[in-house]
Design a protein around this motif. Sequence first.
Motif, PDB file in Angstrom:
ATOM      1  N   ARG A  10       0.825  -1.205   0.000  1.00 34.95           N
ATOM      2  CA  ARG A  10       0.000   0.000   0.000  1.00 34.95           C
ATOM      3  C   ARG A  10       0.864   1.261   0.000  1.00 34.95           C
ATOM      4  NH1 ARG A  10      -2.726  -1.120   4.089  1.00 34.95           N
ATOM      5  NH2 ARG A  10      -1.645   0.135   5.656  1.00 34.95           N
ATOM      6  N   ASP A  11       1.925   1.272   0.816  1.00 32.94           N
ATOM      7  CA  ASP A  11       2.840   2.419   0.837  1.00 32.94           C
ATOM      8  C   ASP A  11       3.517   2.606  -0.518  1.00 32.94           C
ATOM      9  OD1 ASP A  11       2.170   2.787   3.462  1.00 32.94           O
ATOM     10  OD2 ASP A  11       4.000   1.905   4.282  1.00 32.94           O
ATOM     11  N   MET A  12       3.905   1.484  -1.137  1.00 29.40           N
ATOM     12  CA  MET A  12       4.549   1.537  -2.447  1.00 29.40           C
ATOM     13  C   MET A  12       3.621   2.174  -3.482  1.00 29.40           C
ATOM     14  SD  MET A  12       5.537  -1.718  -4.857  1.00 29.40           S
ATOM     15  CE  MET A  12       3.773  -2.089  -5.079  1.00 29.40           C
ATOM     16  N   LEU A  13       2.385   1.731  -3.522  1.00 34.32           N
ATOM     17  CA  LEU A  13       1.431   2.247  -4.505  1.00 34.32           C
ATOM     18  C   LEU A  13       1.078   3.702  -4.233  1.00 34.32           C
ATOM     19  CD1 LEU A  13      -0.913  -0.850  -4.883  1.00 34.32           C
ATOM     20  CD2 LEU A  13       0.825  -0.040  -6.488  1.00 34.32           C
ATOM     21  N   ASN A  14       0.990   4.091  -2.968  1.00 37.54           N
ATOM     22  CA  ASN A  14       0.711   5.487  -2.627  1.00 37.54           C
ATOM     23  C   ASN A  14       1.824   6.402  -3.107  1.00 37.54           C
ATOM     24  OD1 ASN A  14      -1.760   5.008  -1.426  1.00 37.54           O
ATOM     25  ND2 ASN A  14      -0.920   4.774   0.629  1.00 37.54           N
ATOM     26  N   PHE A  15       3.075   6.001  -2.855  1.00 39.12           N
ATOM     27  CA  PHE A  15       4.198   6.817  -3.309  1.00 39.12           C
ATOM     28  C   PHE A  15       4.228   6.879  -4.835  1.00 39.12           C
ATOM     29  CE2 PHE A  15       8.491   7.713  -4.649  1.00 39.12           C
ATOM     30  CZ  PHE A  15       8.907   8.709  -3.772  1.00 39.12           C
ATOM     31  N   PHE A  16       4.011   5.739  -5.474  1.00 35.61           N
ATOM     32  CA  PHE A  16       4.032   5.690  -6.937  1.00 35.61           C
ATOM     33  C   PHE A  16       2.958   6.598  -7.515  1.00 35.61           C
ATOM     34  CE2 PHE A  16       3.035   3.850 -11.096  1.00 35.61           C
ATOM     35  CZ  PHE A  16       4.299   3.696 -11.627  1.00 35.61           C
ATOM     36  N   ARG A  17       1.783   6.592  -6.920  1.00 38.98           N
ATOM     37  CA  ARG A  17       0.693   7.440  -7.410  1.00 38.98           C
ATOM     38  C   ARG A  17       0.997   8.922  -7.172  1.00 38.98           C
ATOM     39  NH1 ARG A  17      -2.926   5.386  -4.604  1.00 38.98           N
ATOM     40  NH2 ARG A  17      -3.036   6.924  -2.931  1.00 38.98           N
ATOM     41  N   GLN A  19       3.888  10.417  -6.901  1.00 39.42           N
ATOM     42  CA  GLN A  19       5.033  10.883  -7.695  1.00 39.42           C
ATOM     43  C   GLN A  19       4.992  10.323  -9.115  1.00 39.42           C
ATOM     44  OE1 GLN A  19       7.132  13.130  -6.446  1.00 39.42           O
ATOM     45  NE2 GLN A  19       6.033  13.070  -4.487  1.00 39.42           N
ATOM     46  N   PHE A  20       3.794  10.035  -9.603  1.00 41.22           N
ATOM     47  CA  PHE A  20       3.655   9.331 -10.880  1.00 41.22           C
ATOM     48  C   PHE A  20       4.326  10.066 -12.030  1.00 41.22           C
ATOM     49  CE2 PHE A  20       1.244   8.261 -14.756  1.00 41.22           C
ATOM     50  CZ  PHE A  20       1.474   6.902 -14.791  1.00 41.22           C
ATOM     51  N   SER A  21       4.085  11.364 -12.154  1.00 39.59           N
ATOM     52  CA  SER A  21       4.636  12.111 -13.292  1.00 39.59           C
ATOM     53  C   SER A  21       6.161  12.119 -13.256  1.00 39.59           C
ATOM     54  CB  SER A  21       4.095  13.545 -13.299  1.00 39.59           C
ATOM     55  OG  SER A  21       4.420  14.211 -12.095  1.00 39.59           O
ATOM     56  N   SER A  22       6.754  12.285 -12.071  1.00 40.29           N
ATOM     57  CA  SER A  22       8.214  12.295 -11.956  1.00 40.29           C
ATOM     58  C   SER A  22       8.801  10.924 -12.264  1.00 40.29           C
ATOM     59  CB  SER A  22       8.633  12.737 -10.550  1.00 40.29           C
ATOM     60  OG  SER A  22       8.236  14.062 -10.292  1.00 40.29           O
ATOM     61  N   ILE A  23       8.140   9.872 -11.779  1.00 40.22           N
ATOM     62  CA  ILE A  23       8.637   8.516 -12.024  1.00 40.22           C
ATOM     63  C   ILE A  23       8.528   8.162 -13.501  1.00 40.22           C
ATOM     64  CG2 ILE A  23       8.261   6.074 -11.524  1.00 40.22           C
ATOM     65  CD1 ILE A  23       7.374   6.913  -8.711  1.00 40.22           C
ATOM     66  N   LEU A 107      14.581  12.742  -1.122  1.00 38.63           N
ATOM     67  CA  LEU A 107      14.134  14.134  -1.126  1.00 38.63           C
ATOM     68  C   LEU A 107      12.695  14.252  -0.632  1.00 38.63           C
ATOM     69  CD1 LEU A 107      15.644  15.333  -4.545  1.00 38.63           C
ATOM     70  CD2 LEU A 107      16.421  15.991  -2.260  1.00 38.63           C
ATOM     71  N   VAL A 108      11.833  13.363  -1.124  1.00 34.14           N
ATOM     72  CA  VAL A 108      10.431  13.397  -0.699  1.00 34.14           C
ATOM     73  C   VAL A 108      10.324  13.107   0.794  1.00 34.14           C
ATOM     74  CG1 VAL A 108       8.188  12.271  -0.940  1.00 34.14           C
ATOM     75  CG2 VAL A 108       9.546  12.778  -2.968  1.00 34.14           C
ATOM     76  N   THR A 109      11.077  12.118   1.267  1.00 35.50           N
ATOM     77  CA  THR A 109      11.036  11.755   2.683  1.00 35.50           C
ATOM     78  C   THR A 109      11.461  12.912   3.577  1.00 35.50           C
ATOM     79  OG1 THR A 109      11.537   9.456   2.086  1.00 35.50           O
ATOM     80  CG2 THR A 109      11.859  10.085   4.385  1.00 35.50           C
ATOM     81  N   ASN A 110      12.389  13.730   3.096  1.00 29.54           N
ATOM     82  CA  ASN A 110      12.888  14.862   3.878  1.00 29.54           C
ATOM     83  C   ASN A 110      12.175  16.167   3.533  1.00 29.54           C
ATOM     84  OD1 ASN A 110      15.489  13.955   5.508  1.00 29.54           O
ATOM     85  ND2 ASN A 110      15.534  12.878   3.565  1.00 29.54           N
ATOM     86  N   HIS A 111      11.050  16.042   2.820  1.00 23.09           N
ATOM     87  CA  HIS A 111      10.183  17.189   2.496  1.00 23.09           C
ATOM     88  C   HIS A 111      10.938  18.297   1.742  1.00 23.09           C
ATOM     89  CE1 HIS A 111       7.327  15.278   5.195  1.00 23.09           C
ATOM     90  NE2 HIS A 111       8.246  15.264   6.139  1.00 23.09           N
ATOM     91  N   LYS A 112      11.761  17.863   0.775  1.00 19.10           N
ATOM     92  CA  LYS A 112      12.497  18.817  -0.051  1.00 19.10           C
ATOM     93  C   LYS A 112      11.897  18.848  -1.453  1.00 19.10           C
ATOM     94  CE  LYS A 112      16.889  18.229   2.411  1.00 19.10           C
ATOM     95  NZ  LYS A 112      18.312  17.835   2.307  1.00 19.10           N
ATOM     96  N   PRO A 113      12.090  19.957  -2.164  1.00 22.92           N
ATOM     97  CA  PRO A 113      11.554  20.041  -3.530  1.00 22.92           C
ATOM     98  C   PRO A 113      12.088  18.911  -4.407  1.00 22.92           C
ATOM     99  CG  PRO A 113      12.325  22.185  -2.775  1.00 22.92           C
ATOM    100  CD  PRO A 113      12.786  21.195  -1.754  1.00 22.92           C
ATOM    101  N   VAL A 114      11.215  18.372  -5.221  1.00 22.03           N
ATOM    102  CA  VAL A 114      11.584  17.217  -6.042  1.00 22.03           C
ATOM    103  C   VAL A 114      11.413  17.545  -7.512  1.00 22.03           C
ATOM    104  CG1 VAL A 114      11.066  14.817  -6.582  1.00 22.03           C
ATOM    105  CG2 VAL A 114      10.865  15.623  -4.236  1.00 22.03           C
ATOM    106  N   SER A 115      12.422  17.211  -8.298  1.00 29.01           N
ATOM    107  CA  SER A 115      12.331  17.232  -9.755  1.00 29.01           C
ATOM    108  C   SER A 115      13.248  16.140 -10.275  1.00 29.01           C
ATOM    109  CB  SER A 115      12.742  18.592 -10.328  1.00 29.01           C
ATOM    110  OG  SER A 115      14.136  18.789 -10.213  1.00 29.01           O
ATOM    111  N   VAL A 116      12.957  15.653 -11.460  1.00 28.89           N
ATOM    112  CA  VAL A 116      13.759  14.564 -12.020  1.00 28.89           C
ATOM    113  C   VAL A 116      15.196  15.003 -12.246  1.00 28.89           C
ATOM    114  CG1 VAL A 116      14.039  13.043 -14.012  1.00 28.89           C
ATOM    115  CG2 VAL A 116      11.767  13.447 -13.072  1.00 28.89           C
ATOM    116  N   LEU A 117      15.374  16.200 -12.798  1.00 26.96           N
ATOM    117  CA  LEU A 117      16.727  16.689 -13.064  1.00 26.96           C
ATOM    118  C   LEU A 117      17.516  16.867 -11.772  1.00 26.96           C
ATOM    119  CD1 LEU A 117      16.113  19.257 -15.944  1.00 26.96           C
ATOM    120  CD2 LEU A 117      16.957  16.901 -16.093  1.00 26.96           C
ATOM    121  N   LEU A 235      11.866  -0.971  -6.348  1.00 23.85           N
ATOM    122  CA  LEU A 235      12.774  -0.139  -5.560  1.00 23.85           C
ATOM    123  C   LEU A 235      12.039   0.615  -4.456  1.00 23.85           C
ATOM    124  CD1 LEU A 235      15.141   1.290  -8.323  1.00 23.85           C
ATOM    125  CD2 LEU A 235      15.838  -0.089  -6.354  1.00 23.85           C
ATOM    126  N   ILE A 236      10.857   1.118  -4.764  1.00 18.94           N
ATOM    127  CA  ILE A 236      10.059   1.818  -3.749  1.00 18.94           C
ATOM    128  C   ILE A 236       9.688   0.854  -2.625  1.00 18.94           C
ATOM    129  CG2 ILE A 236       7.899   3.044  -3.305  1.00 18.94           C
ATOM    130  CD1 ILE A 236       8.014   3.932  -6.290  1.00 18.94           C
TER     131      ILE A 236
END
Length: 248
Positions: A10-17, A19-23, A107-117, A235-236
């Motif tokens: 459930r945690d895996m699918l929540n994170f995937f959903r 951050q879907f666009s970035s993944i 980055l997400v876990t530490n509440h920092k801005p996330v981008s693919v680059l 990996l997630i």
Amino acid sequence: MPIMASNLYRDMLNFFRNQFSSIILLALLTAIISVIVDQMLSPCSEQLMTLSNRNIDDSAGMSLQPLVQQISVEQQWVLIKVSAARTFARLVSHVMLAGGLLTMIHLVTNHKPVSVLRAIGQSLPILPRLLLLMFLATLLVQLGLLIIVPGIMLAIAFSLAPIIATSHNIDAIKSMRISASLAFANFWLLAPAVFLWLIIQASLLLLATPFTMVSSLVATLLLNIFSNLISSLLLIYLYRLYMLLRQL
């Protein structure tokens, strides 16, 4: 409190959903890199044309060993080059995917801005370590898969190694040793996820085989993207599991 596999999924699918666009973008970029590296290292079109001779065409349905024995030495070398190029391209793609995704999760876990680059940029220092780690793990797993069961067990044993290496900044061998210890202590939390991943990857490899000798870049790219998405899910799952194991 015991770790439940259902909670991990459930945690895996929540994170995937979330951050879907970035993944998706990361999977696309690494798939493109894989195709580019493959094209750069693969034999030229003149050499590939030798594989369209009647020796190959007349061997439909033949198993691999008799097929290799039937074709000429020149064709065997072309097959080796194609296989080596694809293997190295997949390795580079998987290393960049793992480095970028694990950095993104951090980055997400530490509440920092996330981008693919940003994730790819920050993962650059750990990529050489991940490359060595994944090369050694892939080599051992592939050798083990020659008799199937040892390869599956090694895949499970080393599954946590990339997370350990990136989380603690330790070398490949130590990461693999720690991973094996944790994996066999938590076998039933790891085995189903890794086994399912192996089955899907093997199926995708079989699907990709008809495109190996033809110029079907779009089909190859799509298969690589789907493979990267499946690897991202694993990996997630592994990252979440390792974080929970650290708390025990």
